[in-house]
Each structure stands twice: as C-alpha cells, then as structure tokens.
Design an enzyme around this catalytic site. Structure first.
Site, PDB file in Angstrom:
ATOM      1  N   ALA A  57       0.816  -1.215   0.000  1.00 34.37           N
ATOM      2  CA  ALA A  57       0.000   0.000   0.000  1.00 34.37           C
ATOM      3  C   ALA A  57       0.851   1.267   0.000  1.00 34.37           C
ATOM      4  CB  ALA A  57      -0.917  -0.012   1.206  1.00 34.37           C
ATOM      5  N   VAL A  82      -4.440  -2.867   4.183  1.00 34.11           N
ATOM      6  CA  VAL A  82      -3.520  -2.660   5.298  1.00 34.11           C
ATOM      7  C   VAL A  82      -4.224  -3.193   6.542  1.00 34.11           C
ATOM      8  CG1 VAL A  82      -1.906  -1.062   6.368  1.00 34.11           C
ATOM      9  CG2 VAL A  82      -2.867  -0.506   4.141  1.00 34.11           C
ATOM     10  N   HIS A  89       3.692  -0.159  12.655  1.00 32.67           N
ATOM     11  CA  HIS A  89       3.914  -0.122  11.204  1.00 32.67           C
ATOM     12  C   HIS A  89       2.610   0.168  10.440  1.00 32.67           C
ATOM     13  CE1 HIS A  89       6.590  -0.786   7.877  1.00 32.67           C
ATOM     14  NE2 HIS A  89       5.770  -1.655   7.324  1.00 32.67           N
ATOM     15  N   ARG A 128     -14.875  -7.257   4.278  1.00 30.00           N
ATOM     16  CA  ARG A 128     -14.996  -6.145   3.333  1.00 30.00           C
ATOM     17  C   ARG A 128     -14.468  -6.482   1.938  1.00 30.00           C
ATOM     18  NH1 ARG A 128     -14.967  -4.736   8.227  1.00 30.00           N
ATOM     19  NH2 ARG A 128     -15.813  -2.785   9.033  1.00 30.00           N
TER      20      ARG A 128
HETATM   21  N1  INI Z   1       1.592  -3.168   2.943  1.00 32.11           N
HETATM   22  C1  INI Z   1       0.281  -3.400   2.743  1.00 32.11           C
HETATM   23  O1  INI Z   1      -0.214  -3.228   1.618  1.00 32.11           O
HETATM   24  N2  INI Z   1      -0.500  -3.823   3.761  1.00 32.11           N
HETATM   25  C2  INI Z   1      -0.016  -4.015   5.028  1.00 32.11           C
HETATM   26  O2  INI Z   1      -0.782  -4.441   5.928  1.00 32.11           O
HETATM   27  C3  INI Z   1       1.372  -3.781   5.257  1.00 32.11           C
HETATM   28  N3  INI Z   1       1.925  -3.976   6.577  1.00 32.11           N
HETATM   29  O3  INI Z   1       1.178  -4.105   7.546  1.00 32.11           O
HETATM   30  O4  INI Z   1       3.137  -3.992   6.750  1.00 32.11           O
HETATM   31  C4  INI Z   1       2.168  -3.349   4.164  1.00 32.11           C
HETATM   32  N4  INI Z   1       3.490  -3.113   4.316  1.00 32.11           N
HETATM   33  C5  INI Z   1       4.389  -2.986   3.214  1.00 32.11           C
HETATM   34  C6  INI Z   1       4.468  -1.563   2.681  1.00 32.11           C
HETATM   35  O5  INI Z   1       3.280  -1.209   2.004  1.00 32.11           O
HETATM   36  C7  INI Z   1       5.627  -1.398   1.708  1.00 32.11           C
HETATM   37  O6  INI Z   1       5.443  -2.219   0.586  1.00 32.11           O
HETATM   38  C8  INI Z   1       6.978  -1.710   2.345  1.00 32.11           C
HETATM   39  O7  INI Z   1       7.156  -1.002   3.554  1.00 32.11           O
HETATM   40  C9  INI Z   1       8.142  -1.346   1.383  1.00 32.11           C
HETATM   41  O8  INI Z   1       8.139   0.050   1.065  1.00 32.11           O
END
Ligand code: INI
Length: 156
Positions: A57, A82, A89, A128
């Site tokens: 995300a 997410v 995080h 959802r």
């Molecule tokens: N990315 C998501 O799409 N959903 C999540 O729940 C998530 N968590 O929780 O860590 C998540 N992390 C990765 C982030 O989006 C990046 O891809 C990563 O940090 C590299 O930039």
C-alpha cells in the site's frame, strides 16, 4: 427548479488502471476480482482494463500518480489492504497510503478511487472483500465509473 449535475454508470468505453498492492494478496485478489467484475458487468471491455502491481500500500500513491499522468487512462482505482498488526507499522503504511492518495486524487485531473482497506483484523478484511460487509473493490470501481461520467457532465 434546482439544477443537479451528477454521474451515472454509462461511461463504459472509459479506460481504467487498477493499481494493486501485492501485500495481503489473499484479500486484495478478491478486491481486484470484485472491481473487474463490476466494471465488466457495466459493459467495460477487458481491453480497457490495466492492472498495475506494486509491492504494498505504501507504493500505491506513486504508481497512481504516474498512471494518472500518463494520459492512458480515464480513471485510476487503487486497491490494497492494510491490516493492523502488533506494531505501529500499520499506522505509517495506512497513513502514508491514505494521505498520498488524497494528494494525488486532487492533482490527478482524473478520478482516483480509494479501494484500500485499512482494518484492525483479518476478519474485518475478509468481511470487506466479498463477504458480509460487501466488497470495497466493487465500491471503488463503481465510484470511478460514476466519476468519469460526472466529470464529463461537469465539462459540458
Ligand atoms: N503493505 C500493505 O499493503 N499492507 C499491510 O498491511 C502492510 N503492513 O502491515 O506492513 C504493508 N506493508 C508494506 C508496505 O506497504 C511497503 O510495501 C513496504 O514497507 C516497502 O516500502
């Protein structure tokens, strides 16, 4: 008489980019399926759909910005999930994704639909993404379709 300007679901020759986060793919795949199905059921051809995949995300806003600026699409649909874990995080990823998409949505010039789930649990995510609380991918796709039509009506 009050003049009302609104969109409908008739803009089915429009071209859509779906920007999709790979993270939590078991949920996001259902959002993609819902969005594609909703658009196809409204007459949009698969040839006018492009799926752009990003790691998670956090990366969605930049890809949406690029897609929106490419002149290849009439609307962009952001899809991701997410899910809150035991660390902060979640707040950062969800916050940056939401904030980034809000900024891009205003500057893009074309509709940007927000189909990114930000939820507390996997159960809420499943609810959802095609079960008892509907499918956010469907909602996002339909809002993009409607907004394309609204913008055309506002332009004329
Ligand atoms: N990315 C998501 O799409 N959903 C999540 O729940 C998530 N968590 O929780 O860590 C998540 N992390 C990765 C982030 O989006 C990046 O891809 C990563 O940090 C590299 O930039």
């Amino acid at each position: 008489m009050i003049k009302t300007i609104e969109g409908d679901f008739s803009a089915n020759t429009a071209r859509f980019a779906l920007v999709v986060g790979r993270f939590n793919s078991f949920v996001v795949d259902s959002l993609v399926q819902g969005a594609v199905d909703a658009l196809k059921r409204h007459g949009v051809s698969e040839n006018n759909l492009t799926i752009i995949r990003v790691p998670g995300a956090f990366e969605i806003p930049l890809a949406v910005q690029k897609a929106a600026g490419s002149n290849e699409y009439d609307a962009v649909i952001a899809l991701g999930a997410v899910i809150r874990g035991g660390t902060p995080h979640f707040e950062y990823v969800a916050g940056e994704c939401t904030k980034g998409l809000g900024q891009v949505a205003l500057s893009a010039g074309i509709p940007v639909a927000f189909g990114v789930l930000t939820v507390d649990s996997i159960e809420q995510a499943i609810e959802r993404s095609g079960t008892k609380a509907g499918n956010k991918g469907v909602e996002a796709a339909l809002s993009a379709l409607e907004m394309v039509s609204l913008l055309r009506n506002l332009d004329t």
